[in-house]
Design an enzyme around this catalytic site. Structure first.
Site, PDB file in Angstrom:
ATOM      1  N   LYS A 218     -10.879   7.970  -3.887  1.00 43.91           N
ATOM      2  CA  LYS A 218     -11.560   7.189  -2.855  1.00 43.91           C
ATOM      3  C   LYS A 218     -13.049   7.053  -3.165  1.00 43.91           C
ATOM      4  O   LYS A 218     -13.639   5.981  -3.009  1.00 43.91           O
ATOM      5  CB  LYS A 218     -11.366   7.854  -1.490  1.00 43.91           C
ATOM      6  CG  LYS A 218     -12.096   7.166  -0.339  1.00 43.91           C
ATOM      7  CD  LYS A 218     -11.594   5.737  -0.134  1.00 43.91           C
ATOM      8  CE  LYS A 218     -12.391   5.012   0.928  1.00 43.91           C
ATOM      9  NZ  LYS A 218     -12.237   5.569   2.270  1.00 43.91           N
ATOM     10  N   CYS A 272     -18.720   3.827   4.084  1.00 43.27           N
ATOM     11  CA  CYS A 272     -18.033   4.138   2.828  1.00 43.27           C
ATOM     12  C   CYS A 272     -18.921   3.901   1.612  1.00 43.27           C
ATOM     13  O   CYS A 272     -19.359   4.846   0.965  1.00 43.27           O
ATOM     14  CB  CYS A 272     -16.752   3.303   2.710  1.00 43.27           C
ATOM     15  SG  CYS A 272     -15.444   3.792   3.840  1.00 43.27           S
TER      16      CYS A 272
END
Length: 424
Positions: A218, A272
């Site tokens: 990720k 993010c």
């Protein structure tokens, strides 16, 4: 033995937790959502939502009404627990970008009291490498009567895995279902249990790896995008100096079959891309040179934007000698970190608007069609205005976010600065 998931608990009912809870509940599975915010809990229990996400309100309303989704402030027993709480920064030994695991630790200790043998615990929060193992250690410390993968492997009472989300705000419900899912169990049985859970609704492939690789995957995905955006942002600054239209240049360069440059903007925001690369830098500061530089390029872009606004103010006053700085109104179009959402977290547009309002003697307006009220820290500093008001009355229009409403309206009259390339 195939695990059975009759009740699922989602800890953290934000931009990822609530849609995930709603999707599980839409499959006729009992879901208990847990959040420390009483307003969030009360809103969901009325069948309403506290965030902006297309179609989510309909799913929440239906699943609450049918009795499959319920929210509470205190964890309850369940068959599986998904942790989707924030992982922000805090000051650490290497500087201000040290991962803050406090929310994950708090979530772990809260669910530990209701864990039972056979439960599955999944960390969905984007996390630094090693976070899943740390989660398991916190659980084991709180529940010495149970066994965990780090000591008992496949024979453990509790299964633990890391399964990061990879969804696009504005398309979360669709992408939760259609995207592939990375499953990083601490053991193979942990991974198998997690796959069985997610296959309740995931139509994409569930790809199994270990927990550390899933964590790094990720972070790598978002760091790759950050580096690409940093290239585009640096290119935009160079093109401005050389008198070249950067959006035309990128469009031409992307006609090459192996070139795909992303679009420049006023910076990089969100929970993010603006955050995850620092987790890699924090873990390997001497090796992550390119990733660090990309973050620094993107973090510095708002200051460049503000300097361009200052020059535009000077040009306007020179062209309008009958006006003073106090007479000049600047409208900032967009506060969210990306188009067509209400999420202001880590938003460069918000940072820019706030700084302009701090240094400009005249009025500064915020045009953000996806929110109804400004955050409390901006009250008295900015005024929230409609697109129509700002088009008609603002002296300088500064485009920071390419919301659909701004695209549909077309270029405004008068002085403007377009940092997203949709008005030029």
């Amino acid at each position: 033995m195939t695990p059975t998931f009759n009740t699922i608990s989602i800890v953290g009912l934000g931009y990822i937790g609530l849609p995930t809870a709603a999707v599980f509940a839409s499959r006729k599975i009992k879901v208990v959502g847990v959040d420390v915010n009483q307003y969030t809990v009360d809103t969901i229990n009325r069948g309403e939502i506290h965030i902006v996400e297309p179609d989510l309100d309909m799913v929440v309303r239906a699943t609450v009404k049918e009795g499959y989704l319920r929210a509470t402030t205190q964890p309850e027993p369940a068959d599986a627990f998904l942790i989707a709480v924030p992982t922000p920064f805090k000051d650490g030994p290497a500087g201000p970008h040290h991962p803050d695991m406090d929310y994950i630790e708090s979530a772990a200790k809260s669910i530990a009291t209701v864990l039972n043998k056979g439960n599955l615990v999944i960390l969905e929060s984007t996390s630094p490498v090693g976070a899943t193992e740390q989660l398991a250690a916190w659980l084991a410390e709180a529940r010495p009567d149970l066994t965990f993968p780090q000591t008992h492997g496949d024979a453990s009472d509790i299964r633990v895995a890391h399964c990061p989300e990879r969804v696009l705000p504005g398309q979360v419900l669709r992408e939760l279902v259609q995207n592939d899912r990375v499953i990083g169990g601490m053991t193979m049985k942990c991974s198998d249990a997690a796959v069985h859970l997610y296959k309740t609704f995931v139509q994409g492939e569930c790809v199994i790896t270990n927990a550390r690789t899933a964590e790094m995957c990720k972070l790598t995905e978002n760091s790759f995008r950050d580096v690409n955006i940093a290239f585009a942002n640096e290119l935009s600054i160079i093109c401005d100096k050389l008198g070249i239209h950067v959006w035309e240049l990128i469009k031409l360069a992307n006609r090459h079959p192996r070139v795909n440059i992303l679009q420049p903007g006023p910076g990089v925001g969100g929970h993010c891309i603006a955050v995850d690369p620092w987790f890699i830098v924090s873990a390997a500061p001497e090796q992550a040179r390119l990733i660090r530089t990309a973050r620094e390029v993107n973090d510095s872009k708002p200051e460049w934007v503000i300097e361009k606004v200052k020059l535009a103010v000077a040009d306007f006053l020179q062209a309008n000698p009958n006006k003073t700085v106090k007479d000049l109104t600047i409208a900032c179009f967009g506060l969210a970190f990306k188009p067509d959402i209400d999420d202001l977290r880590e938003s460069p547009a918000l940072e820019i608007a706030q700084k302009i309002a701090t240094i400009h003697a005249g009025q500064v307006w915020a045009v953000e069609p996806n929110i109804e009220v400004l955050p409390k820290n901006l009250e008295g500093l900015l005024k929230l205005k409609t697109v129509h008001e700002a088009y008609k009355l603002a002296d300088i229009k500064v485009l920071l976010v390419d919301h659909k409403q701004f695209k549909d309206q077309g270029p405004p009259p008068g002085a403007m600065l377009d940092f997203k390339g949709i008005w030029k």
